[in-house]
Design a protein around this motif. Structure first.
Motif, PDB file in Angstrom:
ATOM      1  N   TRP A  10       0.832  -1.205   0.000  1.00 54.38           N
ATOM      2  CA  TRP A  10       0.000   0.000   0.000  1.00 54.38           C
ATOM      3  C   TRP A  10       0.867   1.255   0.000  1.00 54.38           C
ATOM      4  O   TRP A  10       0.537   2.246  -0.665  1.00 54.38           O
ATOM      5  CB  TRP A  10      -0.934  -0.008   1.209  1.00 54.38           C
ATOM      6  CG  TRP A  10      -2.124  -0.899   1.047  1.00 54.38           C
ATOM      7  CD1 TRP A  10      -2.375  -2.083   1.686  1.00 54.38           C
ATOM      8  CD2 TRP A  10      -3.234  -0.685   0.161  1.00 54.38           C
ATOM      9  NE1 TRP A  10      -3.555  -2.613   1.253  1.00 54.38           N
ATOM     10  CE2 TRP A  10      -4.120  -1.781   0.329  1.00 54.38           C
ATOM     11  CE3 TRP A  10      -3.566   0.321  -0.738  1.00 54.38           C
ATOM     12  CZ2 TRP A  10      -5.302  -1.897  -0.382  1.00 54.38           C
ATOM     13  CZ3 TRP A  10      -4.755   0.213  -1.463  1.00 54.38           C
ATOM     14  CH2 TRP A  10      -5.612  -0.887  -1.279  1.00 54.38           C
ATOM     15  N   GLU A  11       1.980   1.226   0.720  1.00 53.67           N
ATOM     16  CA  GLU A  11       2.887   2.381   0.710  1.00 53.67           C
ATOM     17  C   GLU A  11       3.463   2.608  -0.680  1.00 53.67           C
ATOM     18  O   GLU A  11       3.570   3.745  -1.153  1.00 53.67           O
ATOM     19  CB  GLU A  11       4.004   2.174   1.726  1.00 53.67           C
ATOM     20  CG  GLU A  11       3.543   2.240   3.180  1.00 53.67           C
ATOM     21  CD  GLU A  11       4.639   1.857   4.153  1.00 53.67           C
ATOM     22  OE1 GLU A  11       5.727   1.427   3.684  1.00 53.67           O
ATOM     23  OE2 GLU A  11       4.416   1.974   5.382  1.00 53.67           O
ATOM     24  N   ARG A  12       3.866   1.517  -1.330  1.00 51.98           N
ATOM     25  CA  ARG A  12       4.384   1.633  -2.687  1.00 51.98           C
ATOM     26  C   ARG A  12       3.333   2.220  -3.628  1.00 51.98           C
ATOM     27  O   ARG A  12       3.632   3.083  -4.466  1.00 51.98           O
ATOM     28  CB  ARG A  12       4.818   0.258  -3.207  1.00 51.98           C
ATOM     29  CG  ARG A  12       6.109  -0.257  -2.613  1.00 51.98           C
ATOM     30  CD  ARG A  12       6.408  -1.630  -3.185  1.00 51.98           C
ATOM     31  NE  ARG A  12       7.630  -2.188  -2.616  1.00 51.98           N
ATOM     32  CZ  ARG A  12       8.054  -3.424  -2.818  1.00 51.98           C
ATOM     33  NH1 ARG A  12       7.329  -4.248  -3.584  1.00 51.98           N
ATOM     34  NH2 ARG A  12       9.172  -3.846  -2.281  1.00 51.98           N
ATOM     35  N   LEU A  13       2.111   1.730  -3.506  1.00 50.25           N
ATOM     36  CA  LEU A  13       1.042   2.205  -4.385  1.00 50.25           C
ATOM     37  C   LEU A  13       0.800   3.695  -4.185  1.00 50.25           C
ATOM     38  O   LEU A  13       0.695   4.457  -5.163  1.00 50.25           O
ATOM     39  CB  LEU A  13      -0.243   1.418  -4.116  1.00 50.25           C
ATOM     40  CG  LEU A  13      -1.460   1.827  -4.955  1.00 50.25           C
ATOM     41  CD1 LEU A  13      -1.187   1.664  -6.445  1.00 50.25           C
ATOM     42  CD2 LEU A  13      -2.685   1.007  -4.539  1.00 50.25           C
ATOM     43  N   ALA A  14       0.704   4.115  -2.938  1.00 43.24           N
ATOM     44  CA  ALA A  14       0.462   5.534  -2.662  1.00 43.24           C
ATOM     45  C   ALA A  14       1.602   6.401  -3.188  1.00 43.24           C
ATOM     46  O   ALA A  14       1.373   7.448  -3.808  1.00 43.24           O
ATOM     47  CB  ALA A  14       0.270   5.743  -1.165  1.00 43.24           C
TER      48      ALA A  14
END
Length: 286
Positions: free
Chosen positions: A137-141
């Motif tokens: 999720w951090e990568r996506l954001a």
């Protein structure tokens, strides 16, 4: 509101783009879901700007609206379907996907498109880097932040699609991403009606109702519960009249695009039967 139907070029890959657009206009479609790919407005072509101007003129001459879609299977990597994704372990690979989406936003602005569609990608298999949901999720954001900036700059919204098997798979996941990013105004939702039937806990009608405030793009096809297979209308389980009625009641003025990406061999005929089905079952015809 009146529904505006389109057809996705990923279901017309055996046709030249100019011929596909002419076909859709002749059949009575109001728009097109234009997948940027090597056969239809290649986003990596050195003369992309000139090609984009040509397509914009053609769309204008035919009176077609457009949404830019970015689901081309091998546009970045000829060996990995949809690779690299926004979740790739390699920062440079993630950056390549981000750059493609930023370019898509600029193309969409030049075409006068309603939105740019995208998706998260699947969580990569374990490669020793400890990737889990939190990291993903951090990568996506992080990877989407420059795309959101481009959307803000151009005024073209981003419409991320919940995709079965992906990190962002459901409408609830979309709201999770929205919260992570601080609810940026340009971030909206692509709602695929078939995906609602496939895996959402709510019915397709309730999905439309719940998603209405964030709708920026809609894809539509038939599907069966638990099976991610895009089907022509009537071959799945969806009861379409109430779904179309709910879409018409939503405050959504964009395109509702037929998505049959594995049926290009029969694309012209399915484009014809699809628009006939949608007109027959839409609220204005009943």
């Amino acid at each position: 509101m009146t529904l505006h139907f389109g057809y996705g070029t990923n279901g017309l890959t055996d046709l030249r783009l100019d011929d596909a657009l002419g076909l859709l206009a002749d059949l009575g479609y109001e728009g097109v879901g234009l997948t940027l790919d090597h056969m239809h407005l290649d986003p990596l072509a050195p003369d992309l700007a000139a090609r984009t101007r040509q397509v914009a003129r053609r769309l204008g001459d035919l009176g077609l609206g457009v949404t830019v879609e970015t689901g081309a299977r091998y546009v970045l990597d000829p060996r990995r379907k949809h690779g690299p994704s926004l979740l790739d372990p390699d920062p440079e690979a993630r950056a390549a996907r981000t750059a493609l989406l930023v370019r898509a936003v600029d193309v969409a602005a030049d075409l006068g498109a309603h939105a740019v569609h995208c998706f998260s990608g699947i969580i990569p298999p374990e490669t020793g880097d400890g990737t889990g949901d939190t990291v993903a999720w951090e990568r996506l954001a992080d990877a989407l932040t420059p795309v959101i900036d481009a959307a803000t700059r151009t005024g073209v919204p981003i419409a991320i699609e919940p995709e079965p098997g992906h990190l962002l798979a459901t409408i609830a996941d979309f709201h999770h991403l929205r919260a992570l990013l601080g609810d940026p105004q340009p971030l909206g939702l692509t709602l695929d009606i078939g995906h609602c039937q496939c895996l959402e806990p709510a019915s397709p009608v309730d999905c439309v109702k719940d998603a209405a405030p964030w709708l920026r793009h809609v894809q539509i096809e038939d599907m069966r519960r638990g099976v991610h297979e895009h089907l022509p209308f009537g071959d799945g389980e969806i009861d379409f009249p109430p779904v179309l009625e709910e879409l018409a009641a939503a405050d959504y003025g964009g395109l509702t695009v037929v998505e049959l990406p594995r049926h290009s061999h029969a694309g012209p005929e399915l484009a014809r039967t699809s628009i006939e089905f949608l007109h027959k079952h839409s609220p204005s015809s009943r």
